[in-house]
Design an enzyme around this catalytic site. Structure first.
Site, PDB file in Angstrom:
ATOM      1  N   ASP A  19       0.917  -1.471   0.175  1.00  0.00           N
ATOM      2  CA  ASP A  19      -0.080  -0.192   0.231  1.00  0.00           C
ATOM      3  C   ASP A  19       0.938   0.868   0.117  1.00  0.00           C
ATOM      4  OD1 ASP A  19      -1.439  -2.056   1.002  1.00  0.00           O
ATOM      5  OD2 ASP A  19      -3.150  -1.178   2.313  1.00  0.00           O
ATOM      6  N   SER A  66      -1.945   1.765   6.990  1.00  0.00           N
ATOM      7  CA  SER A  66      -1.885   2.745   5.550  1.00  0.00           C
ATOM      8  C   SER A  66      -2.454   3.888   6.373  1.00  0.00           C
ATOM      9  CB  SER A  66      -2.889   1.939   4.892  1.00  0.00           C
ATOM     10  OG  SER A  66      -2.575   1.284   3.857  1.00  0.00           O
ATOM     11  N   ASP A 119      -6.677   2.634   7.412  1.00  0.00           N
ATOM     12  CA  ASP A 119      -6.312   4.318   6.812  1.00  0.00           C
ATOM     13  C   ASP A 119      -7.468   5.154   6.597  1.00  0.00           C
ATOM     14  OD1 ASP A 119      -5.866   1.120   5.906  1.00  0.00           O
ATOM     15  OD2 ASP A 119      -7.585   0.936   4.638  1.00  0.00           O
ATOM     16  N   GLU A 178     -11.984  -1.072   2.234  1.00  0.00           N
ATOM     17  CA  GLU A 178     -10.687  -0.552   2.565  1.00  0.00           C
ATOM     18  C   GLU A 178      -9.631   1.064   1.853  1.00  0.00           C
ATOM     19  OE1 GLU A 178      -8.377  -4.381   4.115  1.00  0.00           O
ATOM     20  OE2 GLU A 178      -8.854  -4.712   1.741  1.00  0.00           O
TER      21      GLU A 178
END
Length: 487
Positions: free
Chosen positions: A96, A174, A262, A357
């Site tokens: 990522d 992330s 995230d 996600e």
């Protein structure tokens, strides 16, 4: 339990009984086929089962297909290396990634450089998951142009006095990064604690931030020069808005999947927000068998709802559907990046999937565009299998919604590849370009640890066109591995 809904059902039942006793037959007051049925949106937007089933018919449409890449051209990132504790230099997996962005989502320039943050680690050690900085001179888009500045954080940085979560950090997951008006680099990411139940750790995920200081030892080099204002922001509080890890543990279902990660930074009318992946909380449509009776999660007609619900009740996916309550959450933060206000979810995926996600959101032509990555292996829809990979997209006239699916169903990108194909790619990230209807889509390629010589690496980027409620992959638009701008 939704007591207000149960009260409404009880009232409806009394009225229905009264009508029958009076001898008057009125079709409009007929009892529902199942007294447990209800329809409640909780004032959120839904990824419905109907839309996901319709999406299957869009598989294979070139407008939404991730381009095919030439395996023979794919290279590991040359600079993605580190020296181990034993003194060995190894190649890193890099998965990522996200660029340093301006407040409007376009790629920021930092002293003539473009900067990308990325998760990287030892291919032989799955728990070696930390954030590194890559950088290159603006204008050079070759893979070889990317240099590595090393890890963002030192191991001791997490020892921040009075922070209740940072000291437990085991991995860095992330996030996003913004170039502030003051010319500072501000990173947002996910602090992931270890999963060691016997010690009371259950992999807690916390939205976290720090200012990253950079220096230039010479005209060709950037160096991480420490961090400051390093702190936790949000971990769900009391589970009313978003499921916390404590609530996840309390419910105790081993098939459940907890997400709280995230964070994507965005500004609107001078106010600061984080949009993130989560699961719905107790006041916004929580998980459980009751959710399977909520028509709002199905979409389409009552006939579709009844047929799909009855089928799901007999399906081996029933338990996963009960637990599926993925959400794209949002909070407002203060100017110092501390929590200001919890806000209701932007989008939920109850009964469909627990995992939507890497939310990515920006404003274009007066509309907000929200994208998220998802995997068929986490879904409960017949006809979607473990090899299906998606980037889903939604649009709204307001940051807070309501959001409507792009391309009628929400499909933006679809891929169906064997995970052992070197060109398998995931974590697609749409980067807006100044004064353009096209965005650049980045991702990573090659599953981590699947091959001896081929590491997870920057995938070739490509362009996606956005016009109103429709998107399409731009034909013949494959770019260099890791390219983030087209000008």
């Amino acid at each position: 339990m939704n007591f207000s809904r149960l009260a409404k059902q009880a009232t409806a039942g009394i009225l229905s009984t009264g009508i029958l006793l009076s001898g008057t037959v009125t079709q409009s007051f007929a009892a529902p086929k199942d007294p447990a049925d209800y329809k409640e949106t909780y004032d959120t937007s839904q990824i419905t089962r109907s839309a996901m089933k319709d999406m299957i018919n869009q598989h294979g449409d070139t407008r939404y297909a991730v381009p095919r890449f030439d395996e023979s051209t794919i290279k590991n990132i040359p600079s993605a290396k580190k020296v181990t504790e034993s003194g060995e230099t190894i190649d890193l997996d890099v998965w990522d990634t996200w660029p340093l962005q301006n407040a409007d989502g376009t790629v920021a320039e930092y002293k003539g450089y473009h900067i990308v943050f990325g998760l990287a680690g030892d291919p032989k050690n799955a728990s070696d998951t930390f954030i590194y900085i890559f950088y290159k001179k603006v204008g050079d888009n070759s893979l070889d142009a990317w240099k590595i500045a090393g890890r963002v954080f030192d191991d001791n940085d997490k020892n921040v006095p009075n922070d209740p979560y940072l000291k437990e950090q085991a991995e860095e997951w992330s996030g996003s990064a913004t170039f502030t008006e003051d010319g500072e680099v501000r990173l947002f990411y996910t602090n992931r604690e270890p999963y060691i139940p016997e010690s009371g750790n259950y992999g807690k995920q916390t939205l976290t931030t720090a200012q990253v200081n950079l220096s230039e030892p010479d005209s060709e080099t950037l160096k991480v020069d420490g961090v400051e204002d390093y702190k936790s922001i949000y971990e769900g509080k009391d589970s009313k808005y978003y499921q916390t890890v404590d609530k996840f543990v309390e419910d105790g279902n081993s098939a459940d999947n907890h997400t709280f990660r995230d964070p994507h930074y965005v500004e609107d009318n001078g106010r600061k927000y984080l949009v993130f992946e989560a699961n719905t909380g107790t006041e916004y449509g929580y998980q459980g068998e009751e959710s399977l009776y909520n028509r709002a999660y199905y979409g389409n007609s009552n006939k579709f709802f009844q047929a799909e619900k009855n089928k799901l009740m007999q399906s081996p996916k029933k338990e996963l559907a009960e637990l599926a309550n993925g959400a794209i959450g949002i909070i407002e933060v203060n100017d110092d990046y501390t929590l200001k206000k919890e806000m209701k979810p932007l989008i939920v995926s109850n009964t469909v999937t627990d995992e939507i996600e890497r939310p990515n959101i920006f404003k274009k032509d007066g509309k907000w565009y929200l994208f998220t990555s998802s995997r068929g292996s986490k879904m409960t829809i017949d006809g979607i299998d473990n090899q299906d990979i998606y980037m889903l997209g939604y649009t709204s006239n307001s940051l807070t919604g309501p959001y409507k699916p792009l391309n009628k169903t929400g499909i933006v990108l679809h891929q169906d590849l064997d995970p052992y194909d070197i060109t398998w790619n995931y974590a697609h990230y749409a980067i807006p370009q100044a004064n353009s209807d096209n965005v650049v889509v980045t991702s990573y390629m090659t599953n981590r640890g699947y091959f001896e010589d081929n590491k997870s690496t920057f995938a070739p980027s490509f362009q996606l066109n956005i016009k109103g409620k429709n998107t399409s992959v731009v034909k013949d638009s494959i770019l260099e591995q890791g390219q983030i701008t087209v000008k």
